[in-house]
Motif scaffolding. Structure first.
Motif, PDB file in Angstrom:
ATOM      1  N   UNK A  41       0.626  -6.271  -0.789  1.00 55.07           N
ATOM      2  CA  UNK A  41       1.738  -7.015  -0.216  1.00 55.07           C
ATOM      3  C   UNK A  41       2.422  -6.204   0.883  1.00 55.07           C
ATOM      4  N   UNK A  42       2.587  -4.912   0.668  1.00 57.02           N
ATOM      5  CA  UNK A  42       3.188  -4.045   1.678  1.00 57.02           C
ATOM      6  C   UNK A  42       2.342  -3.960   2.934  1.00 57.02           C
ATOM      7  N   UNK A  43       1.036  -3.867   2.747  1.00 56.87           N
ATOM      8  CA  UNK A  43       0.133  -3.799   3.900  1.00 56.87           C
ATOM      9  C   UNK A  43       0.181  -5.110   4.699  1.00 56.87           C
ATOM     10  N   UNK A  44       0.159  -6.240   4.003  1.00 57.57           N
ATOM     11  CA  UNK A  44       0.224  -7.543   4.674  1.00 57.57           C
ATOM     12  C   UNK A  44       1.552  -7.692   5.415  1.00 57.57           C
ATOM     13  N   UNK A  45       2.642  -7.285   4.768  1.00 54.24           N
ATOM     14  CA  UNK A  45       3.956  -7.359   5.404  1.00 54.24           C
ATOM     15  C   UNK A  45       3.998  -6.480   6.652  1.00 54.24           C
ATOM     16  N   UNK A  46       3.452  -5.283   6.563  1.00 51.61           N
ATOM     17  CA  UNK A  46       3.417  -4.382   7.706  1.00 51.61           C
ATOM     18  C   UNK A  46       2.595  -4.945   8.856  1.00 51.61           C
ATOM     19  N   UNK A  47       1.471  -5.551   8.544  1.00 54.43           N
ATOM     20  CA  UNK A  47       0.647  -6.161   9.585  1.00 54.43           C
ATOM     21  C   UNK A  47       1.377  -7.324  10.251  1.00 54.43           C
ATOM     22  N   UNK A  48       2.056  -8.141   9.453  1.00 54.91           N
ATOM     23  CA  UNK A  48       2.803  -9.270  10.010  1.00 54.91           C
ATOM     24  C   UNK A  48       3.903  -8.784  10.945  1.00 54.91           C
ATOM     25  N   UNK A  49       4.672  -7.790  10.505  1.00 52.39           N
ATOM     26  CA  UNK A  49       5.771  -7.285  11.327  1.00 52.39           C
ATOM     27  C   UNK A  49       5.241  -6.597  12.584  1.00 52.39           C
ATOM     28  N   UNK A  50       4.171  -5.836  12.448  1.00 52.70           N
ATOM     29  CA  UNK A  50       3.572  -5.192  13.614  1.00 52.70           C
ATOM     30  C   UNK A  50       3.074  -6.222  14.612  1.00 52.70           C
ATOM     31  N   UNK A  51       2.446  -7.275  14.114  1.00 44.87           N
ATOM     32  CA  UNK A  51       1.958  -8.341  14.984  1.00 44.87           C
ATOM     33  C   UNK A  51       3.117  -9.000  15.727  1.00 44.87           C
ATOM     34  N   UNK A  60       0.722  -4.254 -16.538  1.00 44.52           N
ATOM     35  CA  UNK A  60       1.600  -4.805 -15.513  1.00 44.52           C
ATOM     36  C   UNK A  60       1.955  -3.774 -14.452  1.00 44.52           C
ATOM     37  N   UNK A  61       2.165  -2.521 -14.880  1.00 41.67           N
ATOM     38  CA  UNK A  61       2.472  -1.458 -13.933  1.00 41.67           C
ATOM     39  C   UNK A  61       1.294  -1.208 -13.001  1.00 41.67           C
ATOM     40  N   UNK A  62       0.090  -1.167 -13.531  1.00 47.46           N
ATOM     41  CA  UNK A  62      -1.107  -0.947 -12.709  1.00 47.46           C
ATOM     42  C   UNK A  62      -1.317  -2.126 -11.748  1.00 47.46           C
ATOM     43  N   UNK A  63      -1.188  -3.345 -12.259  1.00 49.22           N
ATOM     44  CA  UNK A  63      -1.351  -4.522 -11.399  1.00 49.22           C
ATOM     45  C   UNK A  63      -0.252  -4.585 -10.334  1.00 49.22           C
ATOM     46  N   UNK A  64       0.974  -4.215 -10.699  1.00 48.74           N
ATOM     47  CA  UNK A  64       2.083  -4.223  -9.752  1.00 48.74           C
ATOM     48  C   UNK A  64       1.887  -3.203  -8.633  1.00 48.74           C
ATOM     49  N   UNK A  65       1.370  -2.029  -8.983  1.00 49.52           N
ATOM     50  CA  UNK A  65       1.107  -1.029  -7.948  1.00 49.52           C
ATOM     51  C   UNK A  65       0.058  -1.533  -6.959  1.00 49.52           C
ATOM     52  N   UNK A  66      -1.002  -2.142  -7.501  1.00 41.36           N
ATOM     53  CA  UNK A  66      -2.063  -2.664  -6.645  1.00 41.36           C
ATOM     54  C   UNK A  66      -1.536  -3.819  -5.778  1.00 41.36           C
TER      55      UNK A  66
END
Length: 168
Positions: free
Chosen positions: A34-44, A23-29
């Protein structure tokens, strides 16, 4: 002497630790994705707002320029109509030039300083856009993208910020 059933006593804890590690490995991935997608959305979103402001500023700048209509081809009606959309107020012209300068080169880096600079540029640009919209008597709240195009509204009316204007 060890009992053959001793591993069974720790079976629940072993599975718990194994599940926790997976779960820790899957959560990190998933967190990175999710962080990258969120950053792209906010940047857009931020750069979309900056683009809308820049578009409005371009229209305002085009309205500042003098008419280049040759006297032989222009009619009095088209010339007077075109003059109605010219911006002649020197204060408004200075505000437009100031807004254009503000929007020239926003940073495209992904560090804290650049993000703050984009936010500050957006905040100042929205403020200048509101002031300009009020100075030019444009309808709407003056924010970038405030003029939405409805079914009964022409694109020309939307560009001026007039809502619900009928076509003539």
């Amino acid at each position: 002497m060890t009992d053959i059933f001793d591993p069974l006593l720790s079976l629940e804890e072993d599975y718990y630790q194994e599940g926790y590690a997976h779960g820790l490995a899957d959560g990190e991935k998933a967190g990175r994705i999710e962080g990258r997608v969120f950053g792209l959305e906010k940047g857009f979103e931020r750069f979309l707002e900056l683009g809308k402001l820049q578009g409005r500023c371009s229209v305002w700048k085009a309205r500042i320029k003098p008419l280049d209509i040759p006297a032989a081809t222009s009619t009095a009606a088209s010339h007077s109509t075109a003059n109605n959309f010219r911006i002649t107020n020197p204060r408004a012209q200075r505000q437009i030039e100031s807004l254009a300068l503000l929007l020239t080169h926003p940073p495209f880096k992904n560090d804290e300083e650049s993000v703050e600079e984009v936010e500050e540029t957006l905040k100042r640009g929205k403020g200048k856009g509101k002031v300009l919209a009020n100075m030019l008597n444009e309808k709407g709240d003056g924010e970038a993208g405030s003029a939405t195009i409805g079914q009964e509204e022409s694109i020309e009316d939307a560009g001026r910020g007039a809502r619900g204007a009928s076509r003539t």
